[in-house]
Scaffold this active site. Structure first.
Site, PDB file in Angstrom:
ATOM      1  N   GLU A  51       2.292   7.824  -3.760  1.00 28.45           N
ATOM      2  CA  GLU A  51       1.763   9.157  -3.457  1.00 28.45           C
ATOM      3  C   GLU A  51       0.332   9.196  -3.980  1.00 28.45           C
ATOM      4  OE1 GLU A  51       2.539  13.731  -5.004  1.00 28.45           O
ATOM      5  OE2 GLU A  51       4.124  12.234  -5.234  1.00 28.45           O
ATOM      6  N   ASP A  62      -0.865  21.295 -10.656  1.00 31.23           N
ATOM      7  CA  ASP A  62      -1.000  20.171 -11.577  1.00 31.23           C
ATOM      8  C   ASP A  62      -1.450  20.594 -12.960  1.00 31.23           C
ATOM      9  OD1 ASP A  62      -0.395  17.945  -9.776  1.00 31.23           O
ATOM     10  OD2 ASP A  62      -2.155  18.633  -8.673  1.00 31.23           O
ATOM     11  N   TYR A 174      11.454  17.049  -2.100  1.00 31.60           N
ATOM     12  CA  TYR A 174      10.810  16.959  -3.410  1.00 31.60           C
ATOM     13  C   TYR A 174      11.406  18.064  -4.285  1.00 31.60           C
ATOM     14  CZ  TYR A 174       6.772  16.242  -6.588  1.00 31.60           C
ATOM     15  OH  TYR A 174       5.953  15.960  -7.658  1.00 31.60           O
TER      16      TYR A 174
END
Length: 258
Positions: A51, A62, A174
């Site tokens: 990824e 993030d 995910y």
């Protein structure tokens, strides 16, 4: 597109893994643009999927580690176009996804995106800030090329929506292990494993657990519950220290002795 690339290749790589599949996240152009190709080769040789993060000014999903790597790459001039050019020139056997926020893909031009990704042998996208309800324009670009648009679910996702998203995605599901951002250490208590089990039961695709995965113990904990893990911040820290990213990834696999 070659059968080594695309949504089907992602699923096949996960299902063909010897033990929990390993998806490794790296920020494009980090630690430097010159060093990145060797980092990418090392990671691709050790992982089932790669990824690649497209640097962005506001990576809202993030934590500090990946935010910092984004800033370093952006200061060095790394863009989506830079990433695509390097991937087009490289030869990677491991299926590769781009993880990026929607603006760079939109700025590239959706009308050309499918062709650009195909030339770069990218198998799919993860776009954290794009709700599925608003994803039709990009899905219409990806689907004719057989490319995946991976959907993310979280512990806070309501059951009905979880089932819907688990059925709507392509490539894999995910499963975010915790609320918040990447990089936080996750202990994977029994409630976390029950949540991952719910995702797995709802999904027809493989399920990978991500956010906070950084140890072999965690990989062993999810073995048999989901199909694999995504490792990001811990790997970026290894790269930042100048250590061998491939060796770190190999040590995460549950088949490797402690």
């Amino acid at each position: 597109m070659s059968e080594r690339f695309g949504s089907a290749a992602i699923t096949a790589a996960i299902e063909g893994s010897d033990g929990p599949a390993l998806c490794a996240y790296v920020t494009a152009g980090f630690p430097t643009p010159a060093a990145f190709p060797e980092v990418l080769r090392s990671v691709a040789a050790a992982a089932d999927l790669v990824e690649i993060g497209v640097p962005f000014t506001d990576p809202m999903a993030d934590g500090l580690t990946i935010q910092t790597s984004n800033r370093v790459a952006l200061r060095a001039g790394v863009t989506l176009e830079w990433v695509l050019e390097r991937l087009e020139a490289s030869i990677l056997e491991t299926p590769t996804l781009l993880m990026g926020y929607y603006n760079p893909f939109l700025a590239h031009g959706l009308e050309d995106l499918g062709d650009s990704l195909t030339r770069a042998r990218v198998s799919g996208l993860i776009v954290p800030d794009l709700p599925f309800e608003e994803s039709l324009p990009i899905r219409q670009v990806l689907e004719p090329h057989g490319l995946a648009l991976v959907q993310m679910v979280a512990p806070t996702t309501p059951p009905d929506r979880l089932r819907w998203l688990a059925a709507a995605g392509t490539g894999f599901v995910y499963a975010v292990t915790t609320t918040g951002v990447t990089g936080r250490r996750v202990d994977l208590a029994s409630d976390d494993l029950k949540y991952l089990g719910r995702v797995k039961r709802a999904a027809t695709l493989p399920v990978l657990a991500g956010f906070g995965i950084r140890s072999r113990r965690q990989v062993e904990a999810v073995a048999g519950v989901v199909d694999g893990v995504i490792v990001g911040s811990a790997l970026i820290e290894v790269i930042e220290r100048g250590e061998d990213p491939g060796a770190f990834l190999e040590a995460l696999r549950s088949k490797v002795p402690a």
